[in-house]
Design a protein around this motif. Structure first.
Motif, PDB file in Angstrom:
ATOM      1  N   GLY A   1      20.068 -11.550 -42.393  1.00 61.77           N
ATOM      2  CA  GLY A   1      19.331 -12.804 -42.975  1.00 61.77           C
ATOM      3  C   GLY A   1      20.238 -13.897 -43.297  1.00 61.77           C
ATOM      4  O   GLY A   1      21.451 -13.988 -43.413  1.00 61.77           O
ATOM      5  N   ALA A   2      19.433 -15.206 -43.144  1.00 64.72           N
ATOM      6  CA  ALA A   2      20.105 -16.612 -43.082  1.00 64.72           C
ATOM      7  C   ALA A   2      21.045 -16.745 -42.265  1.00 64.72           C
ATOM      8  O   ALA A   2      22.231 -17.068 -42.533  1.00 64.72           O
ATOM      9  CB  ALA A   2      20.429 -16.795 -44.423  1.00 64.72           C
ATOM     10  N   GLY A   3      21.073 -16.147 -41.000  1.00 59.77           N
ATOM     11  CA  GLY A   3      22.299 -16.280 -40.131  1.00 59.77           C
ATOM     12  C   GLY A   3      23.424 -15.822 -40.459  1.00 59.77           C
ATOM     13  O   GLY A   3      24.518 -16.500 -40.644  1.00 59.77           O
TER      14      GLY A   3
ATOM     15  N   ILE B   1      23.456 -14.488 -45.963  1.00 55.65           N
ATOM     16  CA  ILE B   1      23.364 -13.421 -47.243  1.00 55.65           C
ATOM     17  C   ILE B   1      24.636 -12.265 -47.115  1.00 55.65           C
ATOM     18  O   ILE B   1      24.792 -12.171 -48.283  1.00 55.65           O
ATOM     19  CB  ILE B   1      21.891 -12.758 -46.991  1.00 55.65           C
TER      20      ILE B   1
ATOM     21  N   GLY C   1      19.728 -35.540 -20.557  1.00 54.59           N
ATOM     22  CA  GLY C   1      18.711 -34.862 -21.355  1.00 54.59           C
ATOM     23  C   GLY C   1      17.624 -34.158 -20.897  1.00 54.59           C
ATOM     24  O   GLY C   1      16.719 -33.596 -21.575  1.00 54.59           O
TER      25      GLY C   1
ATOM     26  N   SER D   1      19.505 -21.906 -33.615  1.00 58.85           N
ATOM     27  CA  SER D   1      20.523 -22.939 -34.046  1.00 58.85           C
ATOM     28  C   SER D   1      21.487 -22.853 -34.823  1.00 58.85           C
ATOM     29  O   SER D   1      21.729 -21.727 -35.573  1.00 58.85           O
ATOM     30  CB  SER D   1      19.606 -24.041 -34.691  1.00 58.85           C
TER      31      SER D   1
ATOM     32  N   LEU E   1      19.410 -30.512 -23.162  1.00 56.42           N
ATOM     33  CA  LEU E   1      18.291 -30.419 -24.154  1.00 56.42           C
ATOM     34  C   LEU E   1      18.286 -28.981 -24.825  1.00 56.42           C
ATOM     35  O   LEU E   1      18.360 -28.175 -24.161  1.00 56.42           O
ATOM     36  CB  LEU E   1      16.815 -30.621 -23.692  1.00 56.42           C
ATOM     37  N   HIS E   2      18.637 -28.939 -26.156  1.00 58.07           N
ATOM     38  CA  HIS E   2      18.905 -27.325 -26.665  1.00 58.07           C
ATOM     39  C   HIS E   2      17.495 -26.951 -27.040  1.00 58.07           C
ATOM     40  O   HIS E   2      16.724 -27.579 -27.765  1.00 58.07           O
ATOM     41  CB  HIS E   2      19.847 -27.641 -27.936  1.00 58.07           C
ATOM     42  N   VAL E   3      17.133 -25.810 -26.468  1.00 60.15           N
ATOM     43  CA  VAL E   3      16.137 -25.188 -26.938  1.00 60.15           C
ATOM     44  C   VAL E   3      16.172 -23.868 -27.457  1.00 60.15           C
ATOM     45  O   VAL E   3      16.462 -22.934 -26.880  1.00 60.15           O
ATOM     46  CB  VAL E   3      14.861 -25.024 -25.738  1.00 60.15           C
ATOM     47  N   PRO E   4      16.123 -23.787 -29.015  1.00 56.34           N
ATOM     48  CA  PRO E   4      16.486 -22.756 -29.728  1.00 56.34           C
ATOM     49  C   PRO E   4      15.507 -21.631 -29.770  1.00 56.34           C
ATOM     50  O   PRO E   4      14.180 -21.911 -29.717  1.00 56.34           O
ATOM     51  CB  PRO E   4      16.716 -23.193 -31.022  1.00 56.34           C
ATOM     52  N   PHE E   5      15.933 -20.240 -29.759  1.00 57.71           N
ATOM     53  CA  PHE E   5      14.971 -19.018 -29.769  1.00 57.71           C
ATOM     54  C   PHE E   5      15.250 -18.151 -30.991  1.00 57.71           C
ATOM     55  O   PHE E   5      16.273 -18.437 -31.801  1.00 57.71           O
ATOM     56  CB  PHE E   5      14.985 -18.374 -28.578  1.00 57.71           C
ATOM     57  N   LYS E   6      14.463 -17.566 -31.253  1.00 59.83           N
ATOM     58  CA  LYS E   6      14.723 -16.310 -32.369  1.00 59.83           C
ATOM     59  C   LYS E   6      15.093 -15.189 -31.670  1.00 59.83           C
ATOM     60  O   LYS E   6      14.501 -14.347 -31.399  1.00 59.83           O
ATOM     61  CB  LYS E   6      13.243 -15.928 -33.253  1.00 59.83           C
TER      62      LYS E   6
ATOM     63  N   LEU F   1      21.697 -29.492 -40.608  1.00 60.52           N
ATOM     64  CA  LEU F   1      20.625 -28.796 -41.017  1.00 60.52           C
ATOM     65  C   LEU F   1      19.785 -29.726 -41.996  1.00 60.52           C
ATOM     66  O   LEU F   1      19.191 -29.277 -42.686  1.00 60.52           O
ATOM     67  CB  LEU F   1      21.086 -27.405 -41.954  1.00 60.52           C
ATOM     68  N   GLU F   2      19.789 -30.938 -41.468  1.00 58.04           N
ATOM     69  CA  GLU F   2      18.847 -31.898 -42.413  1.00 58.04           C
ATOM     70  C   GLU F   2      17.576 -31.956 -42.044  1.00 58.04           C
ATOM     71  O   GLU F   2      17.205 -31.967 -40.706  1.00 58.04           O
ATOM     72  CB  GLU F   2      19.532 -33.492 -42.225  1.00 58.04           C
TER      73      GLU F   2
END
Lengths: 501, 154, 330
Positions: free
Chosen positions: C76-78, C81, C158, C167, C187-192, C329-330
């Motif tokens: 959890g929460a990268g 936790i 870019g 991220s 260009l950063h493309v984040p995945f899960k 993380l804004e």
């Protein structure tokens, strides 16, 4: 063809050894057990058993682990039908008509149809993997962010069709589900949304929390307020087995569900979830009398159960052919393979054919074992419903509690489930169905994630959704579905059919 | 004769959606909204929340009719706060005693508190039920399935 | 949302319970340690490399300490936790944790609240294993070498995309770090997670992917994607034909993804010494090395001081990347 038969023969030779049949039996039995226990999923079980498999030959280990996975799908439907508890997103729709059937004393029929439908689906999907694994894996790669987004749109439109209450309420519930799904860390920006600084919320609510709350706990509170002299279940259990009429109604939904599930199961992330919902919507649309759905229509069990089982089988395809796990269970299987020094990936099929084909053959054996195991169990399950409710519900609560706790070893998660239980109770009071909410909740994060990713990759060009043929086709289907629902004539019958209850 | 809303259920549903949708929409304003082409984390929830609120408003408005003559067709059944409360407390007792007091004590707590919710509550029956469930849970979950659960008080 | 207020209360209750546990007389004694089962916290769900490392360590430690060591997955929460949980546990040697690179050296730079400085919140015991981050290109991407990829990225700033497993992960940082060193904009493309990130690479949805060898090596070997470079000191025996990033003109460019064993801050010295010795012995076993190699991991034992130095170095390195790339993380 000859080659295929030879390979399959090789597979059966590898899978039919005494040891491997034994591990298959252990796997499916364990799977059924954990599937029946609400909240306890195959992920936790496989994770715990992973070290046990270190000592086994690789094929035996994989056979047992995969047996747990699809065995849990069988067991999961049992809990959904008997006590209205969906342990996994795929059994949510089984609750709708399965539980209604159980309350009418037709639990045996529902369980029987589910088991037989699942067996057919499992057999068909296994054959599909044997014949078409490689071409089907290409589908998974054709699905970029744009296609996923369009698929989710189609799924949500289907969810609205699925509801048996008013159309507007169904849409609102879906929206609410999408919003609840947003809670937690946003994949694209990494920030936490609506988590109020609570660390347990940083990854959102786990599925088990939401479903155990909305379905399980809410249903118990609702049942308890009724005077208990009025039975929750009719004491007349009726026939144990599906009758001729049930078979007549079920065989077509089973075929259609199997087909839908087989295709959607191949898609990593979200595909398998959609299959049972899609099958339910389809059966309801095709039915002569859609109003029976939600009131114990056997088609509403047969179709989705077949779809979910077919999807469970074909979700092995990306893992077997590409080395890419399509869900958490597959990720564990990849881990198991790596422990045995097998690098999952495209080369497994050619380098370790006995492993690839042996696993496929074992899936068929496992499905056969599951039917043999589950049909006699139906009698026991049905008798379970004769236990007075005042003794049954504390047990259900306990299993829910342990299940929810074991997901993250977190007591706070149980508190959240209580919150969802209260919300579910409110929904019962104001006449809103929780199923569309649950689908929205499951699909919401995927939908947003892929929408934003598609736009990011297309540099903000929204035409990407219609310029890619596959995405355009899916969106066109969604529009078609809306048109069908919104057509004045259709809507009129719909209003008549649904507003009068 | 009392003046009552004829479609109480749908009216309440509408209000509920209106409030929830507004809350989500308002909450999402604290995140970056962005544009439709480059969405920030607040965009999606803002749109969804607003939509939900609009549907809620529509539902509430459409069903806010009062009728003096006809029978109320769609009243909300009186909620049973007692079972709601007892079941909730039972689960919370279980949750927060599990880690420190162990599975056996937590199970007994859950069964006793939730048992009170039943109108046919009987100490003897609950005693037997809680003992057997505690034994069953310890054997199945902790011993057979090997879940990392504390069985006895820490 | 009536449950919002609850957790704060429960967290306090948990803290009180933890405090009570510390006060129990036998718990803090180091001389008869271990006298009860040990909990080994893994900050990810079962199945990944971190979990595999945790299970191997737990199994072998159980044998050597004659006391069961139980893996507890707290995802959890990268990893935040698990980090929070471990930092607040009593430093009695009965709560240990597998800590990945990101938890100790990236998370503190990007968290807004609850930030845990690695060397004050935890006691480093030993590094356990590591793998290198690699760079791969999609089959339909015109560049076949790192040089060509950089040239393409320079021509259209870019425009070249890279996928990551999320991220602010070590993978994301590796991408930004490389972009910074090469003076290009990607260009950063984040995945899960890694699975969808690699699927996107296979399907050509993104141009490049950064990920660990555990994830990328099988795909590169099978020829499904193009292996451009490995961010390590030396080439990997898994992929001897893929050059290192340093060889290609970026000397010193290294992004190891490691896993270490840590405990809460203030762990008694004797326990640290004992555990470090056991880990070193365990990692020398050929069977253990082989099992790690199955996950493309290499055993990397060392003293607690060496591990602390590694944490300090990487902490400084990624702090710089975070600031330069403007990751917030804004």
């Amino acid at each position: 063809m000859i080659e295929l038969l030879g390979q399959l023969g090789q597979g059966f030779e590898a899978a039919l050894t005494l040891g491997n049949v034994f591990y298959c039996l252990v796997g499916v039995t364990l799977g059924t057990l954990i599937g029946v226990l609400p909240g306890l999923g195959p992920v936790a079980t496989i994770a715990m058993l992973l070290p046990v498999t270190y000592g086994l030959p690789p094929l035996s280990a994989l056979i047992m682990l995969s047996g747990i996975y699809y065995g849990a799908q069988y067991g999961g439907s049992t809990t959904a039908i008997l006590v209205n508890l969906p342990g996994e997103s795929s059994s949510v729709v089984t609750c709708l008509d399965g539980y209604a059937m159980a309350r009418q004393g037709r639990a045996g029929t529902a369980l029987g149809v589910a088991a037989l439908g699942s067996f057919f689906a499992g057999t068909f999907a296994t054959m599909l993997i044997a014949v078409l694994a490689t071409p089907l894996s290409e589908i998974a790669l054709k699905f970029g962010p744009a296609e996923y987004f369009s698929l989710m749109v189609l799924g949500l439109v289907a969810a609205v069709v699925l509801a048996s209450g008013s159309l507007l309420k169904a849409i609102a519930m879906t929206l609410l589900g999408l919003l609840i799904g947003i809670v937690g860390t946003d994949v694209n920006s990494g920030i936490e949304r609506f988590s109020f600084g609570i660390p347990e919320l940083s990854d959102g609510f786990d599925f088990v929390i939401v479903s155990m709350g909305l379905f399980g706990i809410a249903e118990i509170i609702h049942n308890l307020e009724k005077n208990e002299s009025r039975q929750i279940f009719t004491s007349n259990v009726g026939r144990l087995w599906p009758g001729r009429e049930d078979f007549r109604r079920s065989w077509k939904p089973v075929m259609r569900g199997t087909f839908l599930g087989s295709i959607l199961g191949v898609l990593p992330g979200g595909g398998a979830v959609l299959s049972s919902f899609a099958s339910y919507s389809l059966e309801k649309k095709l039915s002569d009398d859609p109003s029976r759905f939600g009131q114990g229509a056997v088609e509403g069990v047969a179709g989705p159960e077949s779809a979910n089982n077919a999807g469970a089988q074909t979700s092995f395809i990306p893992m077997l052919t590409l080395g890419i796990p399509s869900n958490a269970v597959m990720a564990l299987m990849v881990g198991a393979m790596m422990i045995h020094g097998i690098v999952p990936g495209p080369q497994v099929m050619t380098e370790r054919p006995e492993l690839f084909w042996g696993l496929i053959a074992s899936m068929w054996i496992g499905n056969a074992l599951l039917v043999l195991l589950n049909l006699p169990l139906i009698g026991i399950w049905v008798r379970l419903l004769k236990v007075p409710y005042r003794l049954l519900y504390p047990a259900i609560l306990l299993f829910c509690g342990i299940g929810i706790y074991s997901v993250n070893q977190s007591a706070v998660d149980i508190a959240f489930a209580v919150g969802f239980g209260a919300l579910g109770y409110l929904f019962i009071k104001i006449g809103c169905e929780p199923a569309p909410l649950l689908l929205g909740y499951v699909l919401g994060p995927l939908m947003e994630e892929n929408l934003r990713r598609a736009l990011l990759l297309a540099r903000g060009d929204a035409t990407v959704f219609v310029s890619r043929p596959l995405s355009a086709t899916l969106l066109a289907l969604a529009v078609l579905l809306i048109v069908v629902v919104a057509l004045p004539a259709v809507r009129k019958t719909r209003e008549v059919a649904f507003q009068e209850d | 004769m009392k003046l009552r809303l004829i479609r109480q259920q749908d009216f309440t549903t509408g209000l509920f959606f209106l409030v929830t949708g507004s809350l989500f929409a308002w909450g999402s304003l604290s995140y970056k909204i962005g544009t439709a082409m480059r969405m920030g984390p607040g965009y999606f929830p803002l749109v969804l929340g607003a939509l939900l609120a609009v549907i809620g408003l529509f539902l509430a408005a459409r069903n806010a009719r009062v009728d003096l003559t006809r029978e109320e067709s769609q009243l909300i059944e009186k909620p049973c706060l007692r079972s709601l409360l007892l079941i909730g407390v039972a689960m919370l007792v279980f949750a927060f005693s599990l880690q420190s007091l162990g599975l056996i004590v937590a199970t007994v707590g859950l069964v006793v508190v939730s048992g009170i919710a039943s109108q046919a509550f009987c100490w003897k029956e609950i005693g037997v039920l809680s003992t057997s469930l505690a034994a069953f849970a310890s054997i199945v979950f902790s011993w057979a399935l090997g879940l990392p659960l504390q069985v006895f008080p820490a | 949302m009536s449950t919002v207020k609850l957790p704060r209360f429960t967290r306090r209750a948990a803290l009180i319970a933890a405090a009570l546990a510390v006060l129990t007389p036998f718990a803090a004694q180091a001389d008869n340690w271990p006298s009860k089962p040990i909990k080994l916290v893994v900050p990810y769900p079962p199945g990944g490399a971190a979990d595999a490392v945790g299970r191997i360590v737990a199994e072998k430690l159980s044998e050597r300490l004659q006391q069961s060591v139980i893996v507890e997955n707290k995802p959890g929460a990268g990893t935040a936790i698990a980090a929070d949980y471990v930092a607040k546990s009593p430093a009695d040697g009965y709560t240990l944790a597998i800590a990945p690179t990101g938890q100790l050296t990236i998370l503190p730079h990007v968290q807004k609240s609850g930030r845990l400085e690695p060397l004050t919140a935890f006691t480093p015991i030993s590094q356990v294993a590591y793998t290198a981050v690699a760079i791969a290109a999609a089959p339909n991407f015109p560049a076949a070498t790192l040089k060509e990829a950089v040239a393409l990225a320079k021509a259209k700033p870019g425009d070249v995309t890279f996928s990551s497993s999320g991220s602010t992960t070590i993978i994301h940082l590796a991408g930004e770090y490389f972009a910074g060193e090469a003076g290009v904009k990607l260009l950063h493309v984040p995945f899960k997670g890694s699975a969808p990130a690699v699927t996107a690479l296979l399907g050509g949805e993104v141009n490049l992917a950064f990920d660990t060898l555990t994830v990328l090596a099988p795909q590169i070997k099978a020829g499904k994607v193009k292996g451009l470079a490995i961010a390590a000191k030396e080439r990997s025996p898994l992929l001897p034909e893929v050059p290192t990033v340093a060889e290609l003109g970026y000397p010193g460019f290294e992004v190891p993804s490691w896993f270490g064993l840590v405990g809460p801050a203030g762990l008694p010295k004797e326990i640290v010494k004992r555990l470090n010795g056991e880990i070193t012995a365990i990692l020398a076993q050929p069977a253990v090395k082989e099992r790690l190699a199955g996950q493309a991991l290499q055993a990397s034992p060392g003293t607690p001081e060496q591990f602390a130095q590694r944490i300090r170095d990487d902490y400084a390195k990624y702090g710089k990347v975070v600031r330069q790339a403007g990751i917030t993380l804004e």
